[in-house]
Design an enzyme around this catalytic site. Structure first.
Site: not given
Ligand SMILES: [Zn+2]
Length: 237
Positions: A81, A100, A102, A168
């Protein structure tokens, strides 16, 4: 090269894990070092997950995912990603760092259809202002592994510092690594509290408009240093 910055990005990964913003091996933090290069959390065969991120896990790469210096990707893999980071950095010169993550509570709140709203004030003033400005949602649950999807996500972000990726996780962007993680912590706390209020049968409502005058936004410079010292102290390293 960039030893201090690598140590900081690694520390940010450990703080994020300690604050339940990631569970396990998924998630990454990056820092732009110039117009063509960024430092980012990469994976290796000896990886033990975000909570155990070492400065050596932070590698120098180019914006197109190649190694930024000879040997940088020996034994390391760039995250799938990566476009989340590069497109977010390219979208705004003020963005120097991206996280980023989760976070389960934030993902749960979005799946429950809960909008992140300023439901409290002085409990966490930076979080209250973050919510007041709006926390947008990117509706797709896909793995963001190309720049087309990453550009969609950036568009959904609408210039805000954080965006929830439904089903996500989140993307958080700021001028410093510390701020990306601190605002992710604030966002997750808003989500966690919203879930608790809901579970208790309470009604989620915005604080009174009149209260904002007495919730001074003291600016990131005031809060970030003290808050980060606390996060690092909690890590015990
Ligand atoms: Zn991710």
């Amino acid at each position: 090269m960039f030893d201090q910055q690598r140590a900081l990005v690694a520390q940010a990964c450990r703080v994020a894990a300690a604050r339940a913003l990631v569970d396990g091996i998924l998630g990454h933090v990056s820092l732009r070092v110039d117009d063509e290069h960024l430092l980012i959390r990469c994976r290796s065969d000896s990886d033990n997950g975000l909570a155990f991120t070492r400065p050596s896990d932070i590698r120098l790469i180019t914006f197109d995912g190649n190694e930024g210096a000879p040997g940088e990707l020996d034994g390391y893999r760039v995250p799938n990603e990566l476009p989340i980071h590069t497109e977010t950095l390219l979208a705004d010169p003020g963005h120097r760092a991206v996280a980023h993550l989760h976070p389960p509570a934030t993902v749960a709140a979005s799946l429950a259809g809960i909008d992140i709203r300023p439901i409290y004030g002085a409990y966490d003033i930076p979080g209250a202002w973050l919510a007041r400005g709006g926390v947008p949602v990117y509706e797709r649950a896909v793995l963001i592994r190309n720049s087309r999807l990453a550009k969609d996500m950036v568009a959904a972000m609408r210039g805000r510092p954080v965006v929830i990726l439904r089903g996500h996780g989140i993307t958080s962007a700021a001028s410093t690594v510390e701020q990306t993680v601190l605002q992710a912590i604030s966002l997750n706390e808003l989500a966690r509290m919203s879930l608790r209020v809901n579970a208790a049968g309470g009604v989620l409502r915005d604080i009174d408009e009149a209260d904002w005058d007495d919730l001074p936004d003291l600016g990131s410079g005031f809060n970030v240093d003290a808050a980060w010292r606390h996060e690092v102290a909690r890590l015990g390293d």
